[in-house]
Design an enzyme around this catalytic site. Structure first.
Site, PDB file in Angstrom:
ATOM      1  N   GLN A   1     -66.773  46.434  -6.897  1.00 20.91           N
ATOM      2  CA  GLN A   1     -67.461  46.142  -8.157  1.00 20.91           C
ATOM      3  C   GLN A   1     -66.740  45.070  -8.971  1.00 20.91           C
ATOM      4  O   GLN A   1     -67.374  44.322  -9.719  1.00 20.91           O
ATOM      5  CB  GLN A   1     -67.598  47.420  -8.972  1.00 20.91           C
ATOM      6  CG  GLN A   1     -68.493  48.467  -8.311  1.00 20.91           C
ATOM      7  CD  GLN A   1     -69.892  47.939  -8.043  1.00 20.91           C
ATOM      8  OE1 GLN A   1     -70.597  47.524  -8.949  1.00 20.91           O
ATOM      9  NE2 GLN A   1     -70.303  47.945  -6.779  1.00 20.91           N
TER      10      GLN A   1
ATOM     11  N   HIS B   1     -68.015  41.417  -9.031  1.00 18.44           N
ATOM     12  CA  HIS B   1     -69.178  40.974  -9.801  1.00 18.44           C
ATOM     13  C   HIS B   1     -68.844  39.809 -10.711  1.00 18.44           C
ATOM     14  O   HIS B   1     -69.654  38.892 -10.883  1.00 18.44           O
ATOM     15  CB  HIS B   1     -69.730  42.132 -10.635  1.00 18.44           C
ATOM     16  CG  HIS B   1     -70.842  42.877  -9.967  1.00 18.44           C
ATOM     17  ND1 HIS B   1     -72.133  42.442  -9.965  1.00 18.44           N
ATOM     18  CD2 HIS B   1     -70.835  44.051  -9.281  1.00 18.44           C
ATOM     19  CE1 HIS B   1     -72.892  43.297  -9.311  1.00 18.44           C
ATOM     20  NE2 HIS B   1     -72.131  44.288  -8.885  1.00 18.44           N
TER      21      HIS B   1
ATOM     22  N   GLU C   1     -70.435  52.531 -16.687  1.00 18.65           N
ATOM     23  CA  GLU C   1     -71.734  52.251 -16.066  1.00 18.65           C
ATOM     24  C   GLU C   1     -71.867  53.006 -14.736  1.00 18.65           C
ATOM     25  O   GLU C   1     -72.841  53.721 -14.502  1.00 18.65           O
ATOM     26  CB  GLU C   1     -71.873  50.743 -15.833  1.00 18.65           C
ATOM     27  CG  GLU C   1     -73.149  50.357 -15.110  1.00 18.65           C
ATOM     28  CD  GLU C   1     -73.192  48.891 -14.736  1.00 18.65           C
ATOM     29  OE1 GLU C   1     -74.294  48.404 -14.437  1.00 18.65           O
ATOM     30  OE2 GLU C   1     -72.128  48.228 -14.742  1.00 18.65           O
ATOM     31  N   HIS C   2     -70.913  52.808 -13.858  1.00 23.15           N
ATOM     32  CA  HIS C   2     -70.890  53.502 -12.564  1.00 23.15           C
ATOM     33  C   HIS C   2     -69.723  54.475 -12.537  1.00 23.15           C
ATOM     34  O   HIS C   2     -68.594  54.079 -12.836  1.00 23.15           O
ATOM     35  CB  HIS C   2     -70.709  52.516 -11.400  1.00 23.15           C
ATOM     36  CG  HIS C   2     -71.709  51.406 -11.370  1.00 23.15           C
ATOM     37  ND1 HIS C   2     -71.407  50.120 -11.773  1.00 23.15           N
ATOM     38  CD2 HIS C   2     -73.007  51.388 -10.989  1.00 23.15           C
ATOM     39  CE1 HIS C   2     -72.480  49.355 -11.626  1.00 23.15           C
ATOM     40  NE2 HIS C   2     -73.474  50.099 -11.148  1.00 23.15           N
TER      41      HIS C   2
ATOM     42  N   ASP D   1     -76.573  50.198  -5.788  1.00 23.70           N
ATOM     43  CA  ASP D   1     -76.883  48.830  -6.187  1.00 23.70           C
ATOM     44  C   ASP D   1     -77.991  48.219  -5.343  1.00 23.70           C
ATOM     45  O   ASP D   1     -78.775  47.401  -5.844  1.00 23.70           O
ATOM     46  CB  ASP D   1     -75.633  47.946  -6.052  1.00 23.70           C
ATOM     47  CG  ASP D   1     -74.730  48.024  -7.265  1.00 23.70           C
ATOM     48  OD1 ASP D   1     -75.151  48.596  -8.280  1.00 23.70           O
ATOM     49  OD2 ASP D   1     -73.593  47.510  -7.191  1.00 23.70           O
TER      50      ASP D   1
ATOM     51  N   HIS E   1    -100.465  59.267 -50.766  1.00 24.69           N
ATOM     52  CA  HIS E   1    -100.490  60.217 -49.659  1.00 24.69           C
ATOM     53  C   HIS E   1    -101.154  61.523 -50.110  1.00 24.69           C
ATOM     54  O   HIS E   1    -101.972  62.112 -49.388  1.00 24.69           O
ATOM     55  CB  HIS E   1     -99.066  60.522 -49.184  1.00 24.69           C
ATOM     56  CG  HIS E   1     -98.420  59.432 -48.388  1.00 24.69           C
ATOM     57  ND1 HIS E   1     -98.179  58.188 -48.893  1.00 24.69           N
ATOM     58  CD2 HIS E   1     -97.950  59.421 -47.107  1.00 24.69           C
ATOM     59  CE1 HIS E   1     -97.586  57.441 -47.992  1.00 24.69           C
ATOM     60  NE2 HIS E   1     -97.439  58.169 -46.878  1.00 24.69           N
TER      61      HIS E   1
END
Length: 444
Positions: free
Chosen positions: A250, A253, A318-319, A352, A412
């Site tokens: 990862q 990336h 995230e992961h 992924d 109202h």
């Protein structure tokens, strides 16, 4: 007790870079708002060296691109899309329209209505993100979105054929070869030649993420996405080779992608740096992964499984990859994560690319309050109300009138009073609670 063996740069420490990106993107969006297609073309020419006669690919171009791809690529894309479509359909099937009679004559309900139009951004550059076409275009189509347009950038002046094929096979109605802020802005704001969409989804670099943030409100977005993050949780049942492989898998990336090892194993904590450096010697993407690990990588050693879960929830990655003796314990007890990957046989790359869950997930601790992109993100759960009897309208009106008076909302209150006057005496107020209780009991 927590021992931070390797500390990386935190999000708080990168605020200066965020401010520079914010200013650049604001200027680009203003330019596109004012000059439309001309600004889009100038930005594409300057940033991507790409200025074709039309950014939109014709049906003939798309058919030729798909026809020229090897059959194995087509088959592999079909397999991945089958998995993603299947899971998205199961998710959609779990969402039901409802209508319930909550009081005699009072009917409330909700409908799950697809967004009418969606723009999907599929990143390119060094990594042509074929899988992002499945995750965005395909999921939107399963949700029932009528118009789905998709953008992806050229790569060194060339068309990313597999990405275009994936967009087409996923059901994109319009495909544009255009990248970056200019692509996101074109879809969101519209130009002389492109009708704007209602929602923008998909990952991207810091500039794309910032463009989505600034455009939010003008259009809907999936989530505020930052650099890819991964958290590997391991105990003594795992090993440093697997941990290092999955961290670097990862970290490649981008140079600002946090990769964190959280472990109760002193052996793995002591070995991980040497194993990382060993693998970097042969990893083809080491030029990126090494920078990411050096600046944003972390190693945290704790004593107990409970501390693993406590720290993991604090990080809200995230992961989150769990390689422990009893990984499903984390499924039962953890609350803050984008996606959870359980056991040695599972890894983030599966999620992924192919396994079927969506890979667009929350970053920058957003997992504390949201999940990732899924079929439900493309659906608006819209409520409706209907009163079918005079008695019910008058009874609700009595309550509403008094509640409006508390808030000094005279207009109202007038709405409520009109119904009370028009539809007559309600059920006796003293017994209304009993009426409600008896009615609900009968429903059960």
């Amino acid at each position: 007790m927590k021992h931070v063996i390797k500390k990386g740069i935190t999000y708080a420490e990168s605020k200066d870079a965020d401010a520079k990106v914010r200013a650049i993107v604001e200027g680009m969006l203003n330019d596109i708002t004012e000059r439309g297609d001309a600004a889009v073309r100038e930005l594409s020419a300057r940033l991507d060296k790409w200025s074709p006669e039309s950014f939109r690919l014709s049906d003939e171009q798309i058919e030729n691109i798909v026809a020229d791809l090897p059959q194995q690529i087509i088959d592999d894309i079909k397999f991945a899309q089958t998995q993603i479509r299947n899971f998205a359909q199961h998710q959609k099937d779990a969402l039901k329209d409802i209508e319930v009679e909550t009081l005699p004559g009072v009917f409330l309900g909700h409908k799950n209505i697809p967004v009418n139009s969606v723009g999907c951004y599929v990143p390119g550059g060094r990594y042509p993100m074929v899988a992002s076409a499945h995750m965005s275009v395909l999921t939107a189509k399963v949700a029932g979105v009528k118009r789905v347009i998709a953008c992806t950038p050229p790569i060194n002046g060339e068309i990313p054929a597999a990405t275009v094929a994936a967009m087409y096979m996923a059901g994109a109605d319009e495909i544009y070869l255009l990248g970056g802020v200019q692509a996101v802005a074109m879809m969101a704001l519209g130009t002389e030649t492109v009708t704007p969409v209602d929602m923008i989804v998909g990952p991207g670099n810091a500039y794309v993420a910032e463009a989505k943030r600034q455009l939010y409100g003008k259009v809907g977005i999936d989530l505020f996405a930052g650099p890819t993050e991964t958290l590997v949780i391991a105990d003594d049942t795992s090993d440093s080779e697997t941990c290092a492989t999955d961290l670097l898998g990862q970290a490649e990336h981008g140079p600002t992608s946090p990769a964190i090892l959280l472990t109760t194993s002193k052996k793995i904590a002591d070995e991980i740096e040497a194993e990382i450096q060993s693998q970097l010697k042969t990893l083809p993407t080491a030029d990126v992964a090494s920078v990411s690990w050096e600046n944003y990588g972390q190693v945290i050693l704790v004593d107990t499984e409970d501390e693993l879960m406590e720290e993991a929830d604090r990080i809200a990655s995230e992961h989150v990859q769990v390689m422990t003796k009893n990984p499903r314990t984390f499924l039962d007890k953890m609350t803050n994560y984008g996606g959870l990957f359980l056991g040695q046989r599972t890894n983030v790359a599966f999620g992924d690319k192919v396994i079927g869950t969506n890979h667009t997930l929350p970053t920058k601790e957003a997992a504390r309050y949201t999940g990732g992109l899924w079929v439900g993100k493309f659906l608006k759960t819209c409520t409706y109300q209907e009163i079918r009897t005079d008695e019910a309208s008058a009874m609700i009106g009595e309550y509403c009138s008094r509640l409006c008076a508390i808030e000094n909302f005279a207009g109202h209150q007038a709405q409520a009073d009109l119904r009370v006057k028009r539809y007559g005496s309600p059920h006796p107020l003293k017994g209304s609670e009993t009426v409600t209780e008896n009615f609900l009991a009968e429903k059960e």
